[in-house]
Design a protein around this motif. Structure first.
Motif, PDB file in Angstrom:
ATOM      1  N   ALA A 100       0.827  -1.207   0.000  1.00 55.11           N
ATOM      2  CA  ALA A 100       0.000   0.000   0.000  1.00 55.11           C
ATOM      3  C   ALA A 100       0.867   1.265   0.000  1.00 55.11           C
ATOM      4  CB  ALA A 100      -0.922  -0.010   1.214  1.00 55.11           C
ATOM      5  N   LYS A 101       1.981   1.222   0.739  1.00 53.16           N
ATOM      6  CA  LYS A 101       2.897   2.371   0.761  1.00 53.16           C
ATOM      7  C   LYS A 101       3.515   2.598  -0.607  1.00 53.16           C
ATOM      8  CE  LYS A 101       6.733   4.272   3.445  1.00 53.16           C
ATOM      9  NZ  LYS A 101       7.682   4.025   4.564  1.00 53.16           N
ATOM     10  N   GLN A 103       2.147   1.824  -3.443  1.00 47.56           N
ATOM     11  CA  GLN A 103       1.081   2.328  -4.293  1.00 47.56           C
ATOM     12  C   GLN A 103       0.846   3.810  -4.061  1.00 47.56           C
ATOM     13  OE1 GLN A 103      -0.383   0.740  -6.701  1.00 47.56           O
ATOM     14  NE2 GLN A 103      -1.802   2.394  -7.247  1.00 47.56           N
ATOM     15  N   ARG A 104       0.847   4.254  -2.801  1.00 48.81           N
ATOM     16  CA  ARG A 104       0.643   5.672  -2.501  1.00 48.81           C
ATOM     17  C   ARG A 104       1.771   6.527  -3.079  1.00 48.81           C
ATOM     18  NH1 ARG A 104      -0.791   3.733   2.658  1.00 48.81           N
ATOM     19  NH2 ARG A 104       1.249   4.384   3.466  1.00 48.81           N
ATOM     20  N   GLU A 107       1.413   6.843  -6.841  1.00 53.09           N
ATOM     21  CA  GLU A 107       0.362   7.766  -7.249  1.00 53.09           C
ATOM     22  C   GLU A 107       0.727   9.215  -6.956  1.00 53.09           C
ATOM     23  OE1 GLU A 107      -2.990   6.417  -5.120  1.00 53.09           O
ATOM     24  OE2 GLU A 107      -3.350   4.648  -6.394  1.00 53.09           O
ATOM     25  N   THR A 108       1.496   9.443  -5.893  1.00 52.07           N
ATOM     26  CA  THR A 108       1.822  10.824  -5.498  1.00 52.07           C
ATOM     27  C   THR A 108       2.934  11.416  -6.354  1.00 52.07           C
ATOM     28  OG1 THR A 108       1.177  10.331  -3.220  1.00 52.07           O
ATOM     29  CG2 THR A 108       2.550  12.286  -3.584  1.00 52.07           C
ATOM     30  N   TYR A 113       8.927   8.809  -9.041  1.00 55.50           N
ATOM     31  CA  TYR A 113       8.802   7.773  -8.012  1.00 55.50           C
ATOM     32  C   TYR A 113      10.023   6.863  -8.013  1.00 55.50           C
ATOM     33  CZ  TYR A 113       7.357   3.195  -6.276  1.00 55.50           C
ATOM     34  OH  TYR A 113       7.314   1.984  -5.651  1.00 55.50           O
TER      35      TYR A 113
END
Length: 226
Positions: A100-101, A103-104, A107-108, A113
């Motif tokens: 989840a980290k 993925q965040r 997206e950010t 990234y």
């Protein structure tokens, strides 16, 4: 029980475990959980109903049963299985947190990234400690419950006849346990499988620590050559 969800949890635990962990999971699922659900519950279903004392004094049978069976085998095994399987689910939750980290951040930051966890399931950093502590916790839980069973039921066996003289029993009365031989067989089977699980947890913990030490020594050797 939703077997689809349960199968998904088992596959997740199996995915992030070592070979020793997969053997442990198979042992818990086949020889402990299924035996508990299919056979052991039925063996102990009549323990109170068929606990018979040679007296008609009201309350004597209940008092004697409570004295010799302070906690049912079935309830202790249920609590043991719950506590011993929860740490494996924590490992899955830790991996899910990593994913989840990732993925965040993806997206950010978009194109800027930088991947933090190339393989979220690889046992490095915090996940390595989570996995190692889960092994130690599982082994500790099994050892504690082995001690509890030994304290409550000496040598893990049940006698055929017990003598009770607790109030309101008028004198020393004989009480008879339902199917003691069958219960002793199941108890010893669960004790042996628990001991094997403890050994597997300790072997897996030793394997993880030894592997990490070898990797650290190899990394130091490479740095010194450079």
């Amino acid at each position: 029980m939703n077997w689809g969800v349960f199968e998904g949890l088992l596959s997740g635990v199996n995915k992030y475990s070592t070979a020793f962990g997969r053997i442990w999971l198979s042992l818990v699922f086949i020889f402990r959980l299924l035996v508990y659900l299919v056979a052991a519950e039925r063996v102990w279903s009549d323990d109170h109903k068929d606990f018979d004392c040679n007296t008609r004094q009201p309350g004597c049978t209940n008092v004697c049963f409570d004295h010799f069976f302070p906690v049912s085998h079935i309830r202790l095994w249920a609590l043991q299985l719950i506590l011993v399987t929860c740490p494996s689910l924590l490992v899955i939750m830790h991996v899910a947190y990593r994913e989840a980290k990732e993925q965040r951040l993806r997206e950010t930051k978009g194109d800027d990234y930088r991947c933090i966890y190339p393989n979220p399931g690889k046992k490095r950093g915090g996940l390595w400690w989570t996995y190692l502590l889960s092994l130690i916790f599982k082994a500790s839980v099994d050892v504690v419950f082995l001690y509890i069973f030994y304290r409550f039921y000496r040598n893990y066996t049940l006698p055929r006849v017990v003598k009770c003289e607790l109030p309101p029993c008028p004198n020393v009365v004989d009480c008879f346990i339902s199917r003691p031989t069958e219960k002793n067989i199941f108890t010893l089977f669960m004790v042996v499988t628990t001991c094997v699980c403890v050994v597997l947890n300790l072997v897996e913990a030793t394997y993880l620590i030894g592997k990490r030490c070898c990797e650290c020594l190899q990394a130091r050797g490479g740095d010194s050559r450079r």
